[in-house]
Design an enzyme around this catalytic site. Sequence first.
Site, PDB file in Angstrom:
ATOM      1  N   ALA A 180       7.990 -24.258  20.316  1.00 45.89           N
ATOM      2  CA  ALA A 180       8.984 -23.202  20.064  1.00 45.89           C
ATOM      3  C   ALA A 180       8.475 -21.817  20.505  1.00 45.89           C
ATOM      4  CB  ALA A 180       9.321 -23.172  18.573  1.00 45.89           C
ATOM      5  N   PRO A 181       9.341 -20.975  21.014  1.00 45.48           N
ATOM      6  CA  PRO A 181      10.791 -21.157  21.173  1.00 45.48           C
ATOM      7  C   PRO A 181      11.207 -22.026  22.368  1.00 45.48           C
ATOM      8  CG  PRO A 181      10.151 -18.988  21.969  1.00 45.48           C
ATOM      9  CD  PRO A 181       8.910 -19.603  21.373  1.00 45.48           C
ATOM     10  N   GLY A 182      10.257 -22.344  23.292  1.00 46.34           N
ATOM     11  CA  GLY A 182      10.648 -23.303  24.317  1.00 46.34           C
ATOM     12  C   GLY A 182      10.376 -22.910  25.759  1.00 46.34           C
ATOM     13  N   GLY A 183       9.513 -21.927  25.978  1.00 46.44           N
ATOM     14  CA  GLY A 183       9.205 -21.526  27.359  1.00 46.44           C
ATOM     15  C   GLY A 183       8.590 -22.672  28.166  1.00 46.44           C
ATOM     16  N   ASP A 199       7.675 -29.011  17.174  1.00 45.06           N
ATOM     17  CA  ASP A 199       7.318 -27.755  16.495  1.00 45.06           C
ATOM     18  C   ASP A 199       7.985 -27.746  15.135  1.00 45.06           C
ATOM     19  OD1 ASP A 199       6.877 -24.908  15.821  1.00 45.06           O
ATOM     20  OD2 ASP A 199       6.368 -24.717  17.946  1.00 45.06           O
ATOM     21  N   ASP A 237       0.450 -25.807  23.016  1.00 46.39           N
ATOM     22  CA  ASP A 237       0.305 -24.340  22.931  1.00 46.39           C
ATOM     23  C   ASP A 237       0.356 -23.961  21.443  1.00 46.39           C
ATOM     24  OD1 ASP A 237       0.023 -21.801  24.080  1.00 46.39           O
ATOM     25  OD2 ASP A 237       2.164 -21.472  24.267  1.00 46.39           O
ATOM     26  N   LYS A 266      -6.599 -21.177  21.471  1.00 43.44           N
ATOM     27  CA  LYS A 266      -6.286 -19.814  21.055  1.00 43.44           C
ATOM     28  C   LYS A 266      -7.345 -19.330  20.076  1.00 43.44           C
ATOM     29  CE  LYS A 266      -1.358 -20.562  21.591  1.00 43.44           C
ATOM     30  NZ  LYS A 266      -0.878 -19.424  22.363  1.00 43.44           N
TER      31      LYS A 266
END
Length: 305
Positions: A180-183, A199, A237, A266
């Site tokens: 999310a949001p979905g890129g 997600d 991600d 991350k």
Amino acid sequence: MTIASAYLAAEGFEAELEEELRRAGVSIAQWHGRLALCEAAPVPAAWALDVWNDVREMPVASIKSAASALRGIQRNWSLYAVSHHRRAALIEDALPPVKARALHFPEPAPTGHLGAWTLLAPDRMLLSPTKSSPFVNGTVKFEEDREGPPSRAYLKLWEALTRLGRWPGPGETALDLGAAPGGWTWALAQLGCQVVAVDKAQMDPAVAALPNVTIRTESAFGLEPEKQEPVDWLFSDIICYPSRLLALVQRWRAAGKARNFVCTLKFQGETDHDTAAAFAAIPGAMVFHGAHNKHELMFCLLDAA
Ligand SMILES: C[S@@+](CC[C@H](N)C(=O)[O-])C[C@H]1O[C@@H](n2cnc3c(N)ncnc32)[C@H](O)[C@@H]1O
């Protein structure tokens, strides 16, 4: 001092590069802008956008002689400009132009040979006929899509896939964890593969409605790889500690349920160099900091299962 290698850090990530090199036993003799000049032979460096791996110094008697010395070695050169801007620009103007146009993804990275040079002083340049990145100063630019994707995160995915020279296509399956949001899901769906987006947060409705996208609103850590259908590609991600992502990747690898991995590590606060090294130690792994990455590294592994 004889410089044998040079590493270009992304802006703001000089400390990460310095620590990574220190751990590899390489000390930085001098910084030249974001370029770390080292006397040791080149080593792999995830935090470098570009590694100059055949470095030499040359005197610059005049603009003309500098340009002809570079042209005498090869055609294509890119300038890393730090100081003496006017003189550097005049030398650059005397060289064949190098087009750094935006790529239209999925379009392969340029294959033409590209070297790099910089002026250390008005009368001295540092150059390397070869470097690790095919892009000017290790930075790839894309023709962006400002309407389709709900976030700009797809750019770091495009960069990773461009670096790999591989991406999922029609007939392949992809699991997008932390979607999310979905890129990323949007970018993967564009490539024609079947995407399962996972997600706990809501996906953008337009992405969720794409015909080749399935949504699972749950935690990626709750999926038991042993019980899942095999996938061609596993993307992640997810915002989580890198050590938690490492455990997730190891579990999917052990189950043999994912063939290719593309994941973002991350970092929150301190950079976890130990876990980054553990990812890099996985046989066949590629770990890198792309030009579109923030305080994070990409981990990619192809043909794992
Ligand atoms: C940086 S965002 C992902 C952006 C996305 N790749 C895109 O292109 O739009 C990180 C995502 O990780 C998700 N996340 C955090 N913990 C998760 C978990 N346990 N399982 C699944 N997703 C998780 C968050 O909800 C958030 O949407």
